[in-house]
Design a protein around this motif. Sequence first.
Motif, PDB file in Angstrom:
ATOM      1  N   SER A   1      33.922  47.863  48.308  1.00  0.00           N
ATOM      2  CA  SER A   1      32.841  47.286  47.508  1.00  0.00           C
ATOM      3  C   SER A   1      32.243  46.054  48.198  1.00  0.00           C
ATOM      4  O   SER A   1      32.897  45.369  48.995  1.00  0.00           O
ATOM      5  N   LYS A   2      30.989  45.767  47.866  1.00  0.00           N
ATOM      6  CA  LYS A   2      30.308  44.602  48.441  1.00  0.00           C
ATOM      7  C   LYS A   2      31.030  43.315  48.067  1.00  0.00           C
ATOM      8  O   LYS A   2      31.121  42.384  48.863  1.00  0.00           O
ATOM      9  N   LEU A   3      31.532  43.278  46.836  1.00  0.00           N
ATOM     10  CA  LEU A   3      32.243  42.075  46.399  1.00  0.00           C
ATOM     11  C   LEU A   3      33.510  41.866  47.209  1.00  0.00           C
ATOM     12  O   LEU A   3      33.827  40.738  47.605  1.00  0.00           O
ATOM     13  N   THR A   4      34.228  42.950  47.481  1.00  0.00           N
ATOM     14  CA  THR A   4      35.445  42.863  48.296  1.00  0.00           C
ATOM     15  C   THR A   4      35.117  42.373  49.704  1.00  0.00           C
ATOM     16  O   THR A   4      35.831  41.540  50.267  1.00  0.00           O
TER      17      THR A   4
ATOM     18  N   GLU B   1      32.079  35.804  39.068  1.00  0.00           N
ATOM     19  CA  GLU B   1      31.805  37.238  39.171  1.00  0.00           C
ATOM     20  C   GLU B   1      32.421  37.973  37.981  1.00  0.00           C
ATOM     21  O   GLU B   1      33.541  37.678  37.559  1.00  0.00           O
ATOM     22  N   LYS B   2      31.666  38.942  37.456  1.00  0.00           N
ATOM     23  CA  LYS B   2      32.195  39.840  36.428  1.00  0.00           C
ATOM     24  C   LYS B   2      32.909  40.995  37.111  1.00  0.00           C
ATOM     25  O   LYS B   2      32.294  41.750  37.875  1.00  0.00           O
ATOM     26  N   ILE B   3      34.190  41.130  36.838  1.00  0.00           N
ATOM     27  CA  ILE B   3      35.018  42.139  37.506  1.00  0.00           C
ATOM     28  C   ILE B   3      35.529  43.130  36.466  1.00  0.00           C
ATOM     29  O   ILE B   3      36.013  42.733  35.395  1.00  0.00           O
ATOM     30  N   THR B   4      35.413  44.416  36.791  1.00  0.00           N
ATOM     31  CA  THR B   4      35.818  45.464  35.838  1.00  0.00           C
ATOM     32  C   THR B   4      37.024  46.271  36.319  1.00  0.00           C
ATOM     33  O   THR B   4      37.641  46.976  35.519  1.00  0.00           O
ATOM     34  N   GLN B   5      37.350  46.172  37.607  1.00  0.00           N
ATOM     35  CA  GLN B   5      38.471  46.987  38.110  1.00  0.00           C
ATOM     36  C   GLN B   5      39.126  46.331  39.325  1.00  0.00           C
ATOM     37  O   GLN B   5      38.442  45.778  40.189  1.00  0.00           O
TER      38      GLN B   5
ATOM     39  N   LYS C   1      36.264  33.121  39.292  1.00  0.00           N
ATOM     40  CA  LYS C   1      35.915  32.459  40.544  1.00  0.00           C
ATOM     41  C   LYS C   1      36.839  32.913  41.663  1.00  0.00           C
ATOM     42  O   LYS C   1      36.512  32.795  42.843  1.00  0.00           O
ATOM     43  N   ALA C   2      38.018  33.426  41.267  1.00  0.00           N
ATOM     44  CA  ALA C   2      38.994  33.930  42.234  1.00  0.00           C
ATOM     45  C   ALA C   2      39.937  34.890  41.519  1.00  0.00           C
ATOM     46  O   ALA C   2      40.098  34.831  40.294  1.00  0.00           O
ATOM     47  N   VAL C   3      40.540  35.771  42.304  1.00  0.00           N
ATOM     48  CA  VAL C   3      41.539  36.720  41.791  1.00  0.00           C
ATOM     49  C   VAL C   3      42.730  36.688  42.727  1.00  0.00           C
ATOM     50  O   VAL C   3      42.572  36.718  43.959  1.00  0.00           O
ATOM     51  N   LYS C   4      43.937  36.618  42.152  1.00  0.00           N
ATOM     52  CA  LYS C   4      45.151  36.517  42.968  1.00  0.00           C
ATOM     53  C   LYS C   4      46.164  37.579  42.555  1.00  0.00           C
ATOM     54  O   LYS C   4      46.452  37.756  41.377  1.00  0.00           O
ATOM     55  N   LEU C   5      46.695  38.271  43.549  1.00  0.00           N
ATOM     56  CA  LEU C   5      47.777  39.238  43.371  1.00  0.00           C
ATOM     57  C   LEU C   5      49.076  38.611  43.877  1.00  0.00           C
ATOM     58  O   LEU C   5      49.149  38.176  45.026  1.00  0.00           O
ATOM     59  N   THR C   6      50.092  38.576  43.013  1.00  0.00           N
ATOM     60  CA  THR C   6      51.399  38.042  43.397  1.00  0.00           C
ATOM     61  C   THR C   6      52.451  39.128  43.268  1.00  0.00           C
ATOM     62  O   THR C   6      52.574  39.763  42.206  1.00  0.00           O
ATOM     63  N   ILE C   7      53.196  39.359  44.347  1.00  0.00           N
ATOM     64  CA  ILE C   7      54.249  40.370  44.362  1.00  0.00           C
ATOM     65  C   ILE C   7      55.551  39.736  43.872  1.00  0.00           C
ATOM     66  O   ILE C   7      55.968  38.688  44.354  1.00  0.00           O
ATOM     67  N   LYS C   8      56.198  40.412  42.933  1.00  0.00           N
ATOM     68  CA  LYS C   8      57.451  39.884  42.372  1.00  0.00           C
ATOM     69  C   LYS C   8      58.681  40.652  42.848  1.00  0.00           C
ATOM     70  O   LYS C   8      59.756  40.078  43.016  1.00  0.00           O
ATOM     71  N   ALA C   9      58.547  41.980  43.057  1.00  0.00           N
ATOM     72  CA  ALA C   9      59.707  42.778  43.490  1.00  0.00           C
ATOM     73  C   ALA C   9      59.257  44.157  43.933  1.00  0.00           C
ATOM     74  O   ALA C   9      58.240  44.682  43.466  1.00  0.00           O
TER      75      ALA C   9
ATOM     76  N   GLN D   1      54.648  46.095  51.473  1.00  0.00           N
ATOM     77  CA  GLN D   1      53.566  46.614  52.292  1.00  0.00           C
ATOM     78  C   GLN D   1      52.463  47.117  51.365  1.00  0.00           C
ATOM     79  O   GLN D   1      52.705  47.942  50.488  1.00  0.00           O
ATOM     80  N   ILE D   2      51.239  46.617  51.579  1.00  0.00           N
ATOM     81  CA  ILE D   2      50.095  46.992  50.753  1.00  0.00           C
ATOM     82  C   ILE D   2      48.958  47.420  51.679  1.00  0.00           C
ATOM     83  O   ILE D   2      48.653  46.745  52.659  1.00  0.00           O
ATOM     84  N   PHE D   3      48.342  48.563  51.341  1.00  0.00           N
ATOM     85  CA  PHE D   3      47.291  49.116  52.198  1.00  0.00           C
ATOM     86  C   PHE D   3      45.887  48.747  51.736  1.00  0.00           C
ATOM     87  O   PHE D   3      44.950  48.780  52.531  1.00  0.00           O
ATOM     88  N   ALA D   4      45.714  48.430  50.451  1.00  0.00           N
ATOM     89  CA  ALA D   4      44.380  48.092  49.960  1.00  0.00           C
ATOM     90  C   ALA D   4      44.478  47.211  48.730  1.00  0.00           C
ATOM     91  O   ALA D   4      45.372  47.374  47.894  1.00  0.00           O
ATOM     92  N   PHE D   5      43.537  46.283  48.638  1.00  0.00           N
ATOM     93  CA  PHE D   5      43.379  45.404  47.476  1.00  0.00           C
ATOM     94  C   PHE D   5      41.877  45.213  47.319  1.00  0.00           C
ATOM     95  O   PHE D   5      41.250  44.492  48.087  1.00  0.00           O
ATOM     96  N   ASP D   6      41.294  45.893  46.326  1.00  0.00           N
ATOM     97  CA  ASP D   6      39.847  45.869  46.119  1.00  0.00           C
ATOM     98  C   ASP D   6      39.522  45.254  44.763  1.00  0.00           C
ATOM     99  O   ASP D   6      40.228  45.495  43.778  1.00  0.00           O
ATOM    100  N   VAL D   7      38.443  44.502  44.718  1.00  0.00           N
ATOM    101  CA  VAL D   7      37.910  43.992  43.456  1.00  0.00           C
ATOM    102  C   VAL D   7      36.522  44.598  43.266  1.00  0.00           C
ATOM    103  O   VAL D   7      35.685  44.567  44.179  1.00  0.00           O
ATOM    104  N   ASN D   8      36.272  45.149  42.092  1.00  0.00           N
ATOM    105  CA  ASN D   8      35.025  45.874  41.855  1.00  0.00           C
ATOM    106  C   ASN D   8      34.306  45.338  40.619  1.00  0.00           C
ATOM    107  O   ASN D   8      34.930  45.047  39.602  1.00  0.00           O
ATOM    108  N   ARG D   9      33.009  45.227  40.750  1.00  0.00           N
ATOM    109  CA  ARG D   9      32.183  44.789  39.619  1.00  0.00           C
ATOM    110  C   ARG D   9      32.095  45.905  38.567  1.00  0.00           C
ATOM    111  O   ARG D   9      32.176  47.062  38.881  1.00  0.00           O
TER     112      ARG D   9
END
Length: 542
Positions: free
Chosen positions: A393-396, A442-446, A518-526, A534-542
């Motif tokens: 996505s453009k936002l990503t 930003e308005k984020i839906t997914q 204004k920001a989005v954060k992914l935190t891994i716990k376990a 190991q993560i292959f993709a992290f996308d934010v979509n409007r």
Amino acid sequence: MHDRPVLGGNASSEIRMWICGAHGKNNRETGIIEEIELESLYRNSPPIFSIWDSILYEKVAFEPNIKLLMNCSCMNAEMNDDTIKSITGWQLTTETWHKVKAKHFADCSGDGILAPLTGAEFRLGREAENEFNESIAPSKPDDKTMGMSCLIQLREFDSPQKFISPAWAYKYPDDNSLPNRDHQLSRWQNFWWLEVGGISNTIDDTEELKHELQKIVYGIWDHIKNHGDHGADNWAIEWVGSLPGKRESRRFVGDHILTQNDLRSEGKFDDIVAYGGWSMDDHHPEGLYYPGVPTIFHKAPTPYGIPYRCLYSKNIDNMFFAGRNISYTHSAMSSTRVMATCGIMGQAIGIAAAICVKKNLTPKSLYKEEIKKLQENLMNDDCYLPWHRRPVSKLTKSAILTASNGNTEILRNGIDRPADGKENSWKGENKDWIKYEFKSIEKITQIRLIFDSNLNRDIKNMPSSYPLSGNSKFDIPKTLTKEYKIEYLNENNSWLLAFETNNNYQRLVKIPVKIEAKAVKLTIKATHGAEKVQIFAFDVNR
């Protein structure tokens, strides 16, 4: 409309063939097929076929907008010139006729039942070598096919188990009676070579061939138990298939006929929507009656592309197909017929049909107008297309991407698995985080995530037998992220929780959200046990 009481075809409890697909490192098929297999690893350990059936059942029966007709045989097609208007089926259990009207139809029956009902072009048998210049094809065309098998399942006990053969079973008094047929017991011995029918008709003669297979099956087990030392004293036959598993029958004709040479040249079509990678596994049509090697594994590259033009009818305007009845030669079919390959074809035509309905297209016109959209949708649903990069996505793309450590840019390169010698993944540890920062609210839906389900795990969807030592590998891959949370920074510069889970077991996760951030954060716990994340993709979509 499905003519059996359980779903899954050759993978169901009625036949019990394991799911095979492309050979090679990191080539495991993803999308719906991976979702199903991971669901089974989570819920079905130790593996039981009734639980496997229930998982397949729920994926269809409880899916919104699907009307499931089981025990219902397709009997008639109403046509308007070259367009199917409706299909009529007979439901055995309710003694009821069902008439289904639709804009588009998909034949995933294996036998291609809509071919004789609609007049769709199809082929049956083996092409001659010179028709498509296929080196593994016979010199002359014929109507021979690969045969069918009734598989068996065994269980080991802690004491000797006797077996008394029925009088009607065939006799195999010594190992010379079974030349070139490996029948030593092992965890993954499923007796696939119990095969007949290739010199008969695998549709017309199915019932007669089933009776023949029953005589063979019980005769083979009598040989293993009672004629020579096969290490089978404590083993018992737990299940015998009554519905033959088929390998080959009708093949539809589409706008392209896939050939051996297409496979060998890697199938780099502009309209690739699926891929294969199994060897050209060409079983001898005489099956068990043939004393030589029962199959030849002709080399095929892995992966190779399968084009969309093989998945719709050449002469019926609104018919798709997927599985072992698509548009290809016998030689190419010997590779593409395996179930994981068939499964990703099915996902491709499902999305294609949705696009056709939305855009008022025919399957043929989709190829000209919306093939890129189809490919993008497939990749977004984690269906890997070799040599293609998923548009992010453009936002990503425009956001500032940082992390507590590691190379973050790889998360938005549009390649969601290791490929071409590159890992294509961000690596971290528990408690590490990844963050997107935006230039404005930003308005984020997914949120879309691809975790590591270990595409090289050495395990089938179900076992072939049950040794006393058990089938301990049937567990969720340790590499998968189990616990994580997603937070967002609001306009007041406060971090708020958008989503959290302590029990993820899927590779592809699409999280619907309604946030202004204004920001989005992914935190891994376990993880499920691995030290590294190991993560292959992290996308934010409007």
